[in-house]
Design a protein around this motif. Structure first.
Motif, PDB file in Angstrom:
ATOM      1  N   UNK A 247       0.806  -1.226   0.000  1.00  0.00           N
ATOM      2  CA  UNK A 247       0.000   0.000   0.000  1.00  0.00           C
ATOM      3  C   UNK A 247       0.839   1.278   0.000  1.00  0.00           C
ATOM      4  N   UNK A 248       1.885   1.314  -0.806  1.00  0.00           N
ATOM      5  CA  UNK A 248       2.818   2.438  -0.817  1.00  0.00           C
ATOM      6  C   UNK A 248       2.207   3.712  -1.377  1.00  0.00           C
ATOM      7  N   UNK A 249       2.694   4.820  -0.842  1.00  0.00           N
ATOM      8  CA  UNK A 249       2.401   6.129  -1.414  1.00  0.00           C
ATOM      9  C   UNK A 249       3.526   6.536  -2.361  1.00  0.00           C
ATOM     10  N   UNK A 250       4.750   6.105  -2.053  1.00  0.00           N
ATOM     11  CA  UNK A 250       5.932   6.447  -2.845  1.00  0.00           C
ATOM     12  C   UNK A 250       6.842   5.232  -2.916  1.00  0.00           C
TER      13      UNK A 250
ATOM     14  N   UNK B  87      -4.130   5.354  -0.995  1.00  0.00           N
ATOM     15  CA  UNK B  87      -4.707   6.033   0.157  1.00  0.00           C
ATOM     16  C   UNK B  87      -6.171   5.735   0.408  1.00  0.00           C
ATOM     17  N   UNK B  88      -6.804   4.933  -0.432  1.00  0.00           N
ATOM     18  CA  UNK B  88      -8.229   4.639  -0.294  1.00  0.00           C
ATOM     19  C   UNK B  88      -8.399   3.295   0.415  1.00  0.00           C
ATOM     20  N   UNK B  89      -8.618   3.349   1.735  1.00  0.00           N
ATOM     21  CA  UNK B  89      -8.721   2.126   2.543  1.00  0.00           C
ATOM     22  C   UNK B  89      -9.894   1.253   2.112  1.00  0.00           C
TER      23      UNK B  89
ATOM     24  N   UNK C  56      -9.537  -2.534   0.908  1.00  0.00           N
ATOM     25  CA  UNK C  56     -10.312  -3.611   1.541  1.00  0.00           C
ATOM     26  C   UNK C  56     -11.119  -4.380   0.499  1.00  0.00           C
ATOM     27  N   UNK C  57     -11.721  -3.681  -0.445  1.00  0.00           N
ATOM     28  CA  UNK C  57     -12.500  -4.323  -1.508  1.00  0.00           C
ATOM     29  C   UNK C  57     -11.616  -5.260  -2.321  1.00  0.00           C
ATOM     30  N   UNK C  58     -10.424  -4.769  -2.690  1.00  0.00           N
ATOM     31  CA  UNK C  58      -9.522  -5.583  -3.511  1.00  0.00           C
ATOM     32  C   UNK C  58      -9.035  -6.814  -2.749  1.00  0.00           C
TER      33      UNK C  58
ATOM     34  N   UNK D  74     -11.858  -9.249  -2.615  1.00  0.00           N
ATOM     35  CA  UNK D  74     -12.050  -9.863  -3.926  1.00  0.00           C
ATOM     36  C   UNK D  74     -11.019 -10.948  -4.176  1.00  0.00           C
ATOM     37  N   UNK D  75      -9.760 -10.614  -3.933  1.00  0.00           N
ATOM     38  CA  UNK D  75      -8.688 -11.567  -4.228  1.00  0.00           C
ATOM     39  C   UNK D  75      -8.690 -12.756  -3.273  1.00  0.00           C
ATOM     40  N   UNK D  76      -9.037 -12.539  -2.013  1.00  0.00           N
ATOM     41  CA  UNK D  76      -9.060 -13.640  -1.054  1.00  0.00           C
ATOM     42  C   UNK D  76     -10.385 -14.383  -1.059  1.00  0.00           C
TER      43      UNK D  76
END
Length: 118
Positions: A31-34, A73-75, A79-81, A84-86
């Motif tokens: 979940x990196x910003x940079x 930055x969109x928690x 969470x949705x992704x 979905x993947x799990x």
């Protein structure tokens, strides 16, 4: 909550413990910003892990597809992704990692230096 859900947040890990984590994980999340070149992501991909990564430029590797990204930055999107993947059986993926091969990179670098020294 993370522990109860089976999430492992190990902090810095190397060697055999890292190999074990990567060999037995269902999903790699970054979940990196940079980032520069995301070496941790490349390592996870080399183990065939499915990934969920922020949509920053550095993570936009050609080996990934649109379903691998969440909005930085969109928690809720993260969470949705993850859900979905799990929500499906864990899958191993086969990425083309050839452009990240250190031996090939070193050979190309040596070739460039060889041309410059002539």
């Amino acid at each position: 909550m993370a522990v109860e859900a089976g999430v492992v947040m190990p902090g810095y890990v190397s060697g055999e413990p890292l190999q074990q984590l990567l060999s037995h994980s269902a999903l790699f999340v970054l979940p990196s910003y940079h980032e520069g070149l995301p070496i941790a992501l490349l390592e996870a991909m080399s183990y065939g892990l499915d990934v969920a990564v922020s949509d920053i430029r550095a993570n936009r590797l050609s080996e990934l597809d649109g379903s691998d990204f969440f909005k930085r930055g969109d928690c809720d999107d993260l969470a949705r992704l993850i859900d979905t993947k799990l929500g499906v059986a864990p899958r191993r993926r086969c990425y083309d990692m050839s452009r990240y091969d250190w031996d090939a990179i070193a050979a190309r670098t040596a070739e460039v230096y060889g041309h410059l020294s002539r």
